[in-house]
Structure formats: structure tokens, C-alpha cells
Design a protein around this motif. Structure first.
Motif, PDB file in Angstrom:
ATOM      1  N   UNK A 164      -6.495   9.740  12.896  1.00 33.28           N
ATOM      2  CA  UNK A 164      -7.641  10.144  12.081  1.00 33.28           C
ATOM      3  C   UNK A 164      -7.455   9.899  10.589  1.00 33.28           C
ATOM      4  N   UNK A 165      -6.195   9.728  10.164  1.00 32.07           N
ATOM      5  CA  UNK A 165      -5.947   9.518   8.732  1.00 32.07           C
ATOM      6  C   UNK A 165      -5.201   8.222   8.440  1.00 32.07           C
ATOM      7  N   UNK A 166      -4.750   7.544   9.514  1.00 32.06           N
ATOM      8  CA  UNK A 166      -3.887   6.372   9.313  1.00 32.06           C
ATOM      9  C   UNK A 166      -4.557   5.319   8.423  1.00 32.06           C
ATOM     10  N   UNK A 167      -5.837   5.050   8.682  1.00 33.63           N
ATOM     11  CA  UNK A 167      -6.523   4.010   7.913  1.00 33.63           C
ATOM     12  C   UNK A 167      -6.697   4.415   6.442  1.00 33.63           C
ATOM     13  N   UNK A 168      -7.002   5.719   6.231  1.00 36.93           N
ATOM     14  CA  UNK A 168      -7.162   6.201   4.852  1.00 36.93           C
ATOM     15  C   UNK A 168      -5.853   6.060   4.077  1.00 36.93           C
ATOM     16  N   UNK A 169      -4.735   6.378   4.717  1.00 34.49           N
ATOM     17  CA  UNK A 169      -3.436   6.271   4.038  1.00 34.49           C
ATOM     18  C   UNK A 169      -3.128   4.812   3.718  1.00 34.49           C
ATOM     19  N   UNK A 170      -3.444   3.928   4.666  1.00 35.64           N
ATOM     20  CA  UNK A 170      -3.231   2.497   4.407  1.00 35.64           C
ATOM     21  C   UNK A 170      -4.088   2.037   3.226  1.00 35.64           C
ATOM     22  N   UNK A 171      -5.320   2.592   3.143  1.00 37.94           N
ATOM     23  CA  UNK A 171      -6.213   2.248   2.054  1.00 37.94           C
ATOM     24  C   UNK A 171      -5.624   2.715   0.713  1.00 37.94           C
ATOM     25  N   UNK A 190      11.342  -4.363  -4.584  1.00 34.55           N
ATOM     26  CA  UNK A 190      11.906  -3.314  -3.736  1.00 34.55           C
ATOM     27  C   UNK A 190      10.834  -2.280  -3.361  1.00 34.55           C
ATOM     28  N   UNK A 191       9.987  -1.887  -4.340  1.00 34.64           N
ATOM     29  CA  UNK A 191       8.928  -0.898  -4.081  1.00 34.64           C
ATOM     30  C   UNK A 191       7.938  -1.440  -3.048  1.00 34.64           C
ATOM     31  N   UNK A 192       7.544  -2.696  -3.212  1.00 37.31           N
ATOM     32  CA  UNK A 192       6.599  -3.293  -2.263  1.00 37.31           C
ATOM     33  C   UNK A 192       7.213  -3.306  -0.871  1.00 37.31           C
ATOM     34  N   UNK A 193       8.507  -3.678  -0.787  1.00 42.52           N
ATOM     35  CA  UNK A 193       9.202  -3.690   0.503  1.00 42.52           C
ATOM     36  C   UNK A 193       9.190  -2.290   1.116  1.00 42.52           C
ATOM     37  N   UNK A 194       9.527  -1.285   0.319  1.00 38.09           N
ATOM     38  CA  UNK A 194       9.565   0.102   0.808  1.00 38.09           C
ATOM     39  C   UNK A 194       8.180   0.578   1.258  1.00 38.09           C
ATOM     40  N   UNK A 195       7.157   0.233   0.447  1.00 35.08           N
ATOM     41  CA  UNK A 195       5.790   0.687   0.756  1.00 35.08           C
ATOM     42  C   UNK A 195       5.330   0.119   2.087  1.00 35.08           C
ATOM     43  N   UNK A 196       5.640  -1.160   2.343  1.00 35.30           N
ATOM     44  CA  UNK A 196       5.080  -1.805   3.524  1.00 35.30           C
ATOM     45  C   UNK A 196       6.036  -1.770   4.714  1.00 35.30           C
ATOM     46  N   UNK A 197       7.356  -1.645   4.463  1.00 35.88           N
ATOM     47  CA  UNK A 197       8.289  -1.594   5.582  1.00 35.88           C
ATOM     48  C   UNK A 197       8.665  -0.133   5.896  1.00 35.88           C
ATOM     49  N   UNK A 198       9.426   0.484   5.006  1.00 31.57           N
ATOM     50  CA  UNK A 198       9.909   1.842   5.276  1.00 31.57           C
ATOM     51  C   UNK A 198       8.774   2.842   5.454  1.00 31.57           C
ATOM     52  N   UNK A 199       7.854   2.848   4.486  1.00 33.37           N
ATOM     53  CA  UNK A 199       6.729   3.781   4.562  1.00 33.37           C
ATOM     54  C   UNK A 199       5.764   3.347   5.663  1.00 33.37           C
ATOM     55  N   UNK A 200       5.736   2.043   5.945  1.00 34.68           N
ATOM     56  CA  UNK A 200       4.859   1.508   6.993  1.00 34.68           C
ATOM     57  C   UNK A 200       5.159   2.145   8.338  1.00 34.68           C
ATOM     58  N   UNK A 201       6.461   2.299   8.657  1.00 34.04           N
ATOM     59  CA  UNK A 201       6.845   2.926   9.927  1.00 34.04           C
ATOM     60  C   UNK A 201       6.386   4.379   9.967  1.00 34.04           C
ATOM     61  N   UNK A 202       6.520   5.067   8.815  1.00 35.31           N
ATOM     62  CA  UNK A 202       6.085   6.465   8.757  1.00 35.31           C
ATOM     63  C   UNK A 202       4.561   6.566   8.888  1.00 35.31           C
TER      64      UNK A 202
END
Lengths: 260, 260
Positions: A178-185, A159-171
Motif C-alpha cells: 500500500x505504500x511501496x509505490x509512494x516510497x519509491x516516488x 555511493x548515496x545513489x548506490x545505497x538508495x537503489x540497492x541497500x534501501x531498495x531491498x528494504x
């Protein structure tokens, strides 16, 4: 441990614990001292990132003490003292730090109050559940019990992985470029550093025991914790500084704090 | 150590460790308490300089404890307890502090964000490599292995010296003349204090062992650490204060913080 650890392995593990204590404490101090460098909006993220490292520093100090108490090294020969090494410190640490790690990632994104509370609550509870469900398996003496609780712990993990990559992914996609790549990292490092834990958890199934396995497990846990907490903590700080600068510049460069 | 240390040598070494702990902690507190005296641009340099001394203070506390545990002084006669003195604390310390020492030197120069990140990353990684490659040689029991790893460790060392005097040299020439000499002094002290480590590293080749050599090595390491961390840390602070004043005066003397 059927065979005894060599003095080299014993010392390597102890030094890894001591190194991690020093690094966690240093990261805590770095984050809290530099908290003034980010705008009010991101101060909570830095506070929490420092807390995670402070909690880990405490536990690594205890883990080191417990390791010292469990063995004596007399004239180059290693003997068990009879006091067992308290591995539960790790679970107690994770119960506190893993929810906080996810919350610091949500906080640094600077979402709306509703989104922040919603995502923090869901991810925090799932993380706590993941740790709580994993522990009975960790201390189980038979592999069937271990597998059962391991499977139960996997449910909140997925569930956490799903949230991190789906729900949080949209955010994340809505974040400034300027920060998108750092947050993905930061998200990837958090996720990747977790990869080590299930491997260790499943080691007994593959009959991976003995002094070498013990050394790899202890040093591996230590490295995974260093990446998940100290490295991610510094990344969170870098994201917060960058966002402070970007938002200061967008507001007309009037933010005195935006000098990173 | 084939022969035993004299009680005088034992006490001298222990007191050197204790003195260094006190000096490192005092320098940390001095730097952090006075951090408000420098402009935002240089606060990170002061934070990092304090961190280096804090990490060293922790390790000297541990080194002193390990030294106490390794020997007993009974009625003026020194006896080994069987617990080995943990020399690895030094390497663990250096793994953290040597990259940070180079980063504090880069940070106090106030270069552009790209230059700061670029130089910090290159110097930091090279410094960590230098320490990691040196350690297997330090714990090796034969001189051939020691020489091999020592040579490997020299590669990043030469690169660091090149970067310090060539790449960073150009950036130093662009610094305000009011601080240029101080920055060169900090760079020279950093470099000069490192000179002691390879000498100690190579001591076994020249058959320099025994209680006197041990005393020189332990006290020498301690003095080298004091110069590289505490003295350089205070120099970094002086540079940051001077730059804060110069830049405040150039901006029309309106910076309230430029009162050093």
C-alpha cells in the motif's frame, strides 16, 4: 556577472526566494501541526521533514535579504551596491538538510532500530561529505580546481545513489504494498531534484554565464529545493499517514490515531 | 500612476495592509489554537485554513514594507523613492493560497479518501494554472497581451466554477442538512470574493488609472483577500465544529471532543 540583470530578472529571482521562504515555512507548519495524525513510530520522520523545511525557510529568508542588499533598483535601473550576494547560504543549508532528507526517508520506512541507525549514519555522513567536498570547487576561480573538487564530491554521491537503489531498495521491497509505490516516488523525487545541482556546478565549464544563466541558476536551485524539501516532505507525511492506517487496521482497527 | 496619491490615500492603503496582516495572523492563531475542538477527521481542514491565513499574513507584511519603501511622506507631500512597489507578492501569495483554499473546502466535507485526493488534485492544479496564466498579462505593458493571458487564465477559472457547482455540488447534497447551508455559504463566499480580481485585471482596458483607481484596487484586493481567507477560514471552522457535534451525537454522544 559581466552584464547587468534586467529589473524583471532581478524581481523574478527575488520573488522566487520570497515564494520559497513562504512555501518552506508553510510546509514546516503543516507537517508539525499534522504530526499528531501519524502513529508514534513515524513521528520522528515528520519532525525531521519539518526541520528540513524550517532550516530551508531560514536560509531563503537570508538569501532574499542578501539579494536585496546586493542590488538597488533605482528608477528601473539596477545597480550593484558593492555587497556581494552570499551564495554560501545554500551550501550551509545543504550541509544540514541533505543528510536530514536521507534520514527522513529511512525513518518513514519504520525499519528495525539497528537498520535505521546503520543506514541513517552511512547516508548522513556520505551526504555531508558530498556537500563539504563540493564547496571548495564552487568558490574556486579556476575551472581545474572546480573540476577536482567536483570529482571528489561525486564519490560520496555515487555511493548515496548506490545505497538508495540497492541497500534501501531491498528494504523498500519489504514494505507494505500500500505504500511501496509512494516510497519509491519519494526516493525518485529526492534523486531527480538533485540532478539540477551538478548541472549548475558544471555551467562555468561550458561558459554559461551572464544574466540569463544567472536567472536560470537561481530560479532552478529554488525549484530543485522546493521539490527536494517541501514536495518530498508532504510525500513523507502521506506515506506515514497511510502506514499508520494500514498498521492500525492490521492491529484490529483499535488505533484511534489512524483516521488521517 | 500618472498623478501622485494624496497622503490620505497613501495612508489608507498602508493601513489596509497593516489591518490585513493583523487579521490574517489573528485568524491563523484562532484556527490553530481551536483545532483541538474538532474531531480528527476535520483537523486537516483547520490546519490548511490556518496555513492559508499564515501565508497571507507573511505576504501582507511584505506588501506593507514594500509600500513604505516605495514612497516617502515628507511634510505632507508624497514622493516616489524610486523603489518600485512589488505587486508580485499578491500573485506569489495566490499561487500558494488559492489551491489551498479549494482544498480546505474539499477537506471539511469529509469525503472518501479517493474523492478527497481526486477533487483536491483537480481543483488545486486548475487554481495554480489560473494564477500562473494570469501573471504575464498582469505585468504586460500593452492591453493585447493582457487580454490574451487573461483569456487563457479564464479557462481554468471556468473549470473551477463548474467543478465547485456541479461536481462538488453533488457531494454537498450528500452532506448532513445541519451543515449543508454553511458549506454552500463558504463556497459562495470563495467564489464571490474572486469576483473582484477580474474587475481589477480588466481596469486598464477601461482606462481606469490614476490615484483613485489605485486606491480602490489596493483596498479592494485587500478586502477580497480578507473575505476569501479569514472569513471563509472561520466558516470552515464553524462547519467542522458543527460536523464534529453531529457525528459525535450520532455515535452515541460519547465523543469528548464534540464540545465545540
Amino acid at each position: 556577472m559581466e552584464q547587468a540583470l534586467s529589473p524583471f530578472q532581478y524581481n523574478l529571482i527575488f520573488n522566487a526566494f520570497s515564494f520559497t521562504f513562504a512555501t518552506m515555512l508553510a510546509t514546516t507548519l503543516f507537517l508539525w501541526l499534522n504530526r499528531s495524525q501519524v502513529s508514534d513510530r513515524y513521528k520522528s520522520a515528520i519532525t525531521i521533514s519539518g526541520l528540513v523545511c524550517a532550516i530551508a525557510a531560514y536560509h531563503y529568508l537570508r538569501i532574499g535579504q542578501s539579494w536585496e542588499a546586493a542590488f538597488t533598483l533605482q528608477d528601473g535601473v539596477l545597480e550593484a551596491t558593492g555587497y556581494s550576494f552570499n551564495d554560501a547560504y545554500r551550501y550551509v543549508d545543504w550541509l544540514l538538510t541533505v543528510p536530514l532528507l536521507l534520514i527522513e526517508l529511512v525513518l518513514v520506512m519504520g525499519l528495525s532500530r539497528e537498520e535505521t541507525i546503520g543506514k541513517s549514519t552511512k547516508l548522513g555522513i556520505a551526504a555531508a561529505l558530498m556537500i563539504i567536498l563540493g564547496f571548495p570547487g564552487e568558490i574556486a576561480t579556476d575551472n581545474a580546481t572546480r573540476a577536482l573538487w567536483g570529482a571528489a564530491s561525486t564519490v560520496p554521491f555515487v555511493y548515496i545513489v548506490y545505497e538508495l537503489f540497492k541497500g534501501l531498495g531491498e528494504a523498500i521491497d519489504r514494505q507494505h504494498e500500500g505504500v511501496r509505490e509512494l516510497i519509491k516516488k519519494a526516493r525518485l523525487l529526492t534523486f531527480a531534484s538533485w540532478g539540477f545541482y551538478p548541472i549548475v556546478y558544471m555551467a562555468p565549464f561550458a561558459d554559461i554565464t551572464g544574466p540569463t544563466a544567472e536567472t536560470v541558476i537561481q530560479v532552478g536551485y529554488t525549484l530543485a529545493d522546493l521539490v527536494a524539501k517541501a514536495v518530498v516532505g508532504v510525500l513523507i507525511y502521506m506515506i506515514a499517514v497511510r502506514k499508520t492506517q494500514i498498521e492500525g487496521a492490521e492491529a484490529g482497527g483499535t488505533t484511534a490515531e489512524a483516521t488521517g
